[in-house]
Design an enzyme around this catalytic site. Structure first.
Site, short mmCIF file in Angstrom:
data_model
loop_
_atom_site.label_atom_id
_atom_site.label_comp_id
_atom_site.label_asym_id
_atom_site.label_seq_id
_atom_site.Cartn_x
_atom_site.Cartn_y
_atom_site.Cartn_z
N HIS B 196 0.81 -1.22 0.00
CA HIS B 196 0.00 0.00 0.00
C HIS B 196 0.84 1.27 0.00
CE1 HIS B 196 0.23 1.35 4.33
NE2 HIS B 196 0.73 0.14 4.43
N THR B 232 -3.56 -19.33 2.97
CA THR B 232 -4.06 -19.14 1.61
C THR B 232 -3.63 -17.77 1.08
OG1 THR B 232 -5.90 -20.63 1.96
CG2 THR B 232 -6.16 -18.99 0.23
N CYS B 320 1.59 5.17 11.98
CA CYS B 320 1.57 3.90 12.70
C CYS B 320 1.77 4.08 14.18
CB CYS B 320 2.65 2.99 12.17
SG CYS B 320 2.21 2.34 10.59
C1 LIG Z 1 9.48 2.10 7.06
C2 LIG Z 1 8.24 1.30 7.28
N1 LIG Z 1 8.33 0.02 7.64
C3 LIG Z 1 7.25 -0.75 7.84
C4 LIG Z 1 5.99 -0.25 7.70
C5 LIG Z 1 4.83 -1.14 7.98
O1 LIG Z 1 4.20 -1.56 6.80
P1 LIG Z 1 2.68 -2.02 6.84
O2 LIG Z 1 1.88 -0.80 7.10
O3 LIG Z 1 2.40 -2.61 5.50
O4 LIG Z 1 2.55 -3.02 7.94
C6 LIG Z 1 5.83 1.11 7.32
C7 LIG Z 1 4.50 1.70 7.15
O5 LIG Z 1 3.93 2.31 8.00
C8 LIG Z 1 6.98 1.90 7.11
O6 LIG Z 1 6.88 3.18 6.76
C1 LIG Z 2 -9.77 -26.10 9.34
C2 LIG Z 2 -8.90 -25.09 8.68
N1 LIG Z 2 -8.06 -24.35 9.42
C3 LIG Z 2 -7.25 -23.42 8.89
C4 LIG Z 2 -7.23 -23.20 7.53
C5 LIG Z 2 -6.30 -22.17 7.00
O1 LIG Z 2 -6.96 -20.99 6.62
P1 LIG Z 2 -6.29 -20.01 5.54
O2 LIG Z 2 -6.35 -20.75 4.26
O3 LIG Z 2 -7.14 -18.80 5.55
O4 LIG Z 2 -4.90 -19.77 5.99
C6 LIG Z 2 -8.08 -23.96 6.71
C7 LIG Z 2 -8.10 -23.75 5.25
O5 LIG Z 2 -7.45 -24.39 4.49
C8 LIG Z 2 -8.93 -24.92 7.29
O6 LIG Z 2 -9.75 -25.67 6.55
#
Ligand SMILES: Cc1ncc(COP(=O)(O)O)c(C=O)c1O
Ligand SMILES: Cc1ncc(COP(=O)(O)O)c(C=O)c1O
Ligand code: FES
Ligand code: FES
Lengths: 124, 383, 383
Positions: B196, B232, B320
């Site tokens: 983002h 996933t 943040c």
């Molecule tokens: C230097 C830096 N590192 C890490 C992050 C954290 O990233 P995210 O917001 O995707 O967790 C940010 C954003 O706030 C950042 O500016």
């Molecule tokens: C019982 C169960 N737990 C956990 C997960 C993991 O979820 P995610 O795919 O969102 O990481 C799954 C999906 O595969 C699941 O069926």
């Protein structure tokens, strides 16, 4: 995050400034965030005739400063000592939880100014 | 003017994502057609990300955000290299995703050296070198600082890391897309990206893990991402990140030059129009889009609210960390006086920023500053 | 017919998400307007998720997937309660997100008891109770099994956990949206949800953390999610998850009854038409949409490929474990013969499944099975 009333007092703060030869002056710093507020009083017959403030602080600090000056004008010193930060926050229709501490600044500065006035009277 | 906090999703990126919300809903880990269709798209995105930073696709692991990437880099290294040592070197001005992870690791048996920075936010390479011990397993130093824009000498840090055979992680969340980033030239082993910040959606990121660098996953489970990150895939987000990386790579240097010119105009304009301001960060080694200024005697939030009412976004400290009441740790580490730290304000430009935006800020800023200073008990002009 | 692997994104959910990709791109942690607009939407989604499982909004933490939720539940508890003990009780049939995390924790000083299951995939509550020691800090037992659909007696497990003051985590990824889920009645302390299993997009999930349950974050950093999960929010995904939860709550029981009727028709049809099949899982305590059948003498993947060519998705073992060559650990734990485990095939129905789909499968299945059996050296009919 801020109520309309907070934003109103923030954008059009009442009673900003200083009073020359004020009868009482209170200055407090906020331990949690380092912000600063100063209050100036004009007192006649135990009644607060005029209040002015200066604040270095966030939106909530400025709005509560403005609010507390409005609430204090016309009150007796004893009544003004009873003003709490919760009352100031309520008068602004509430503050976000993480900004409640800001309202301490305003109430504390007012109380300090009243104490300062009483000390001066005592001394004088 | 707060593009370091987040950027709008590019419309063409959203277009590329939509089919993966509409038609192609398969799970890339499944064997059947719905799944295979989708895993091809994920692999294409992996190539796009890899190309932007000169890595190979197998070295890219998708994550859910920059913070996850930083956590994986640090915790995954500590866990994988615990037989080698327990000492980490980082800097005092890292993002909380690194600093708070270090603090957690300290409670769990690691030793962490926080390198200080000078008044311009720069570290001292001799100090870095001197801090390395036999127990040092990781150097973590960000590429560009999110608050001030100060750019660390990544290549030189990489050379030191190589010399002492210490792994080198860089949080490049703010650098990728704004500067040319090349993991080979820089000699980094782990590099973190967040979607983002570069026109991709929130909730997706990537980490470069140099081939051969042993890591223990942060998220255990299925065999996704070659056992380096279970769960996933955020398919649409990953497709978006891939395209955003490709787009960021096009005209990277022209875009950076354009933003730098605008930023410099804003900086000059502020310094000329408003007395008692202080520009924070390095004068030259700085992200081209970032300007951090302290307006003496004014508290940052009240300034932001005034901007907000005029439709201008900016930030004071990093978004943040806005939940905390502490003045910015970055300003603190630079030795900025506490009141000036409170008044530090960050303007960060992005692809949509125009000359008009800069002119508008330069127009509204002086009266706002004047009004707030009049209200300030600290302002000597009031006496 | 593979809705336990993933579900299509509901069109109305996508509609609700789009504004957060187009107009509202603010960072919910920012103070300015762009951010405030967005944080309202995140809080609304939190309420929607909370309502579906009868929690309060403050008890919901957004994550990037079910796997992250399971990792947080286990690692966050172990870290937070390490002064109390180091023993975890789980079951042999959990998802790899739980099992592989347990294996990691075992390497790091935890003791883990894996409760066996019977031939129908059910645990024995007396065995659970007997396994509790003074050092037990967590029971982790899934609500509904992803491969067989077997439903554990969550309320009874919750009661035992309460009795011994042990924290109770349930992976409810497959149960939420298919069964009424009530964290109060069930007496669970931690409950994990994954978006893409209930009509929300991939790359978002949530974990319920009972008020007062101390947890150490998996992802350290900023103050998001009340310091329980750092990282910029996947705003659009979260908005989608909220709406999907709201929609899942409407007509939950009618929808479940409809799927159950279809599933039962499929089951009856298969058993009637094809000799030597074995239904895996519990005959009655089973997710209403799930059917797991072993077609003796046939290897699962070859069956799936045949389905695939006819446009039918199904799975053999779980999609998440398809990277490995081991026959399903769930079948193994149930004592299913290894050849039958290899031939186990899961059909899982979803909102778009129709009577026609069931009829179609019943039509194509017998000739496919016959053909593959003819090819099989194991098939006695060939002798
Ligand atoms: C230097 C830096 N590192 C890490 C992050 C954290 O990233 P995210 O917001 O995707 O967790 C940010 C954003 O706030 C950042 O500016
Ligand atoms: C019982 C169960 N737990 C956990 C997960 C993991 O979820 P995610 O795919 O969102 O990481 C799954 C999906 O595969 C699941 O069926
Ligand atoms: S007075 Fe400092 S945060 Fe409000
Ligand atoms: S023969 Fe290919 S996986 Fe078994």
């Amino acid at each position: 995050m801020y109520t309309e009333k907070v934003m109103d007092h923030f954008s059009n703060p009442r009673n900003v400034g200083e009073i020359e030869n004020a009868d009482g002056v209170g200055e407090v710093g906020n331990a949690s965030c380092g912000d600063i507020m100063k209050i100036f009083l004009k007192v006649e017959d135990n009644i607060i005739k005029d209040v002015k403030f200066k604040t270095f602080g966030c939106g909530a600090a400025i709005a509560t400063s403005s609010m507390v000056t409005e609430m204090a004008i016309g009150k007796t010193l004893d009544e003004a000592m009873e003003l709490t930060n919760a009352a100031v926050a309520d008068a602004l229709d509430g503050l976000p939880a993480n900004k409640m501490h800001c309202s301490n600044l305003a109430a504390d500065a007012l109380h300090e100014a009243i104490k300062n006035y009483k000390e001066k009277q005592g001394a004088g | 003017m707060d593009y370091n906090a987040t950027t709008p999703l590019r419309p063409e990126v959203l277009e590329a994502m939509l089919p993966f919300y509409r038609e192609h809903f398969g799970n890339p880990s499944s064997v059947h057609w719905a799944g295979r269709m989708v895993s091809g798209a994920v692999e294409k995105a992996r190539e796009q990300v890899a190309r932007l930073i000169n890595a190979s696709p197998a070295e890219i692991v998708f994550t859910s955000c920059g913070s996850e990437g930083d956590n994986l880099a640090l915790k995954g290294t500590v866990e994988a290299l615990k037989d080698k040592g327990n000492h980490i070197i980082t800097t005092a001005v890292e993002h909380p995703a690194v600093l708070n992870t270090c603090e957690f690791l300290e409670k769990n048996g690691c030793e962490v050296t926080y390198l200080p920075v000078d008044a311009e936010g720069m570290i001292d390479l001799a100090q870095l070198e001197a801090a390395i011990t036999e127990k040092t397993i990781l150097i973590s130093a960000m590429w560009g600082n999110n608050e001030t824009g100060t750019i660390f000498p990544i290549k030189e840090i990489g050379a030191i890391a190589r010399k002492y055979k210490v792994r080198f992680h860089t949080d490049a969340v703010q650098a990728v897309g704004k500067l040319p980033v090349d993991v080979q030239k820089a000699g980094v082993d782990l590099l973190v990206i967040s979607g983002h910040k570069i026109g991709a959606p929130k909730g997706v990121g990537a980490i470069y893990i140099r081939r051969g660098a042993r890591m223990v996953p942060l998220i255990h489970g299925g065999h996704q991402e070659r056992n380096r990150r279970a769960g996933t895939h955020n398919v649409a987000g990953i497709v978006g990140l891939g395209l955003a990386c490709e787009l960021a790579g096009r005209h990277l240097e022209e875009n950076a030059a354009r933003l730098k010119a605008l930023r410099d105009k804003l900086e000059r304009g502020i310094v000329e129009r408003i007395p008692e301001v202080k520009v924070n960060g390095h004068p030259t080694r700085r992200l081209p889009n970032t300007l951090n200024v302290s307006f003496a005697y004014i508290e940052g939030e009240s300034l932001l609210l005034n901007f907000d009412m005029k439709g201008v976004a900016a930030s004071s400290g990093s978004a943040c960390t806005s939940g905390s009441l502490e003045p910015s740790h970055v300003m603190g580490a630079m030795g900025v006086d506490i009141a000036l730290a409170h008044s530090s304000t960050r303007f960060s430009l992005g692809p949509d920023s125009s000359e008009e935006d800069v002119d508008y800020i330069l127009e509204i800023l002086p009266p706002i500053v004047a009004r707030l200073r009049e209200m300030s008990p600290l302002y000597p002009g009031n006496k």
